[in-house]
Scaffold this active site. Structure first.
Site, PDB file in Angstrom:
ATOM      1  N   GLU A 178      42.032  35.930  44.322  1.00 42.31           N
ATOM      2  CA  GLU A 178      42.889  36.706  43.429  1.00 42.31           C
ATOM      3  C   GLU A 178      43.490  37.902  44.162  1.00 42.31           C
ATOM      4  OE1 GLU A 178      40.998  35.807  39.050  1.00 42.31           O
ATOM      5  OE2 GLU A 178      40.024  37.339  40.284  1.00 42.31           O
ATOM      6  N   GLU A 222      34.373  30.530  39.864  1.00 42.67           N
ATOM      7  CA  GLU A 222      33.850  31.311  38.736  1.00 42.67           C
ATOM      8  C   GLU A 222      33.217  30.440  37.659  1.00 42.67           C
ATOM      9  OE1 GLU A 222      36.811  34.236  40.512  1.00 42.67           O
ATOM     10  OE2 GLU A 222      36.527  32.074  40.407  1.00 42.67           O
TER      11      GLU A 222
END
Length: 260
Positions: free
Chosen positions: A111, A131
């Site tokens: 990210e 995640e």
């Protein structure tokens, strides 16, 4: 405590290195420092381009420090002025940022790379959004990734958390270029010098137009430009640099950009 963020300034270029052994994971304190560093870069008129990379040869960044979370860092805590990693939510970042991915780049580390404008990678770099395996959401990636690469590929990566290499990342247009590890930073600095030699007010306008247009109808976005409703556009159209560009073209010489 050793500062986990190392900076190197050379002319108009700022190199920002995440140096937090063993894996360059980001905790709340590190994220706040990164936010301050990138906010200072944004606000410094002498700086034009930033490079963000990781220390060492194995890790760019694996994202959130799960060990820190286990010790009490809140997942939804105060990440600082720029959000997680200092870039994701930093307002008015109108200067080019290059991510030099030197190794494992996963979770919040990916990210962070997605928050840059150009992504260069060492040929051994690997990527993932794992995640889902820790029972959480790759929030920023869930917003950005389906807009950057084909929807079904983005969803596969988000839903499975699988790893992929630079060949696949290049194939989907997720990264710009890949290089041997020994050449990565030289190539990143070459790119940064190229950008630093360009017109900063135009770069600012490009970045603001792109952000504005992301969720705006085409004609509305065009109106924002032609009616000078964007601050960077208004500044550009009233600038010495725009006149300099025209003069340099007419005089068949290289322009001298002053950023004003």
């Amino acid at each position: 405590m050793t500062n986990p963020i190392k900076t190197r300034r050379d002319g108009a270029i700022l190199e920002v290195t995440l140096d937090r052994p063993k894996a360059n994971a980001i905790d709340l304190a590190t994220s706040k420092i990164m936010g301050d560093v990138f906010a200072d870069f944004r606000d410094d008129p002498e700086l034009r381009v930033a490079i963000v990379t990781g220390a060492g040869e194995k890790f760019f960044c694996p994202g959130w420090d799960l060990k820190a979370a286990a010790d009490g860092d809140e997942v939804d805590g105060d990440y600082g002025v720029g959000g997680f990693g200092g870039l994701q939510e930093l307002r008015d970042m109108n200067k080019p940022v290059i991510a030099a991915v030197n190794g494992i780049c996963c979770g919040g580390g990916l990210e962070l790379a997605l928050s840059a404008d150009i992504i260069l990678a060492a040929d051994h770099a690997t990527f993932a959004l794992p995640e889902i395996r820790s029972g959480t959401v790759a929030d920023a990636a869930s917003i950005k990734l389906p807009k950057r690469i084909p929807y079904h590929i983005a969803m596969e990566l988000l839903l499975t958390g699988r790893w992929f290499d630079t060949t696949e990342a290049l194939n989907w247009g997720l990264i710009n270029h890949t290089y041997p590890a020994a050449d990565l930073m030289d190539q990143a600095w070459d790119m940064a010098r190229l950008l630093a030699s360009g017109p900063p007010l135009v770069y600012a306008a490009i970045k603001e137009v792109v952000r504005d247009a992301e969720d705006t109808k085409f004609q509305d976005a065009m109106n924002h430009i032609t009616k000078r409703q964007l601050a960077s556009i208004d500044r550009l159209y009233s600038s010495e640099d725009q006149l300099e560009g025209a003069r340099a073209f007419a005089e068949k010489r290289d322009p001298v950009w002053k950023g004003k």
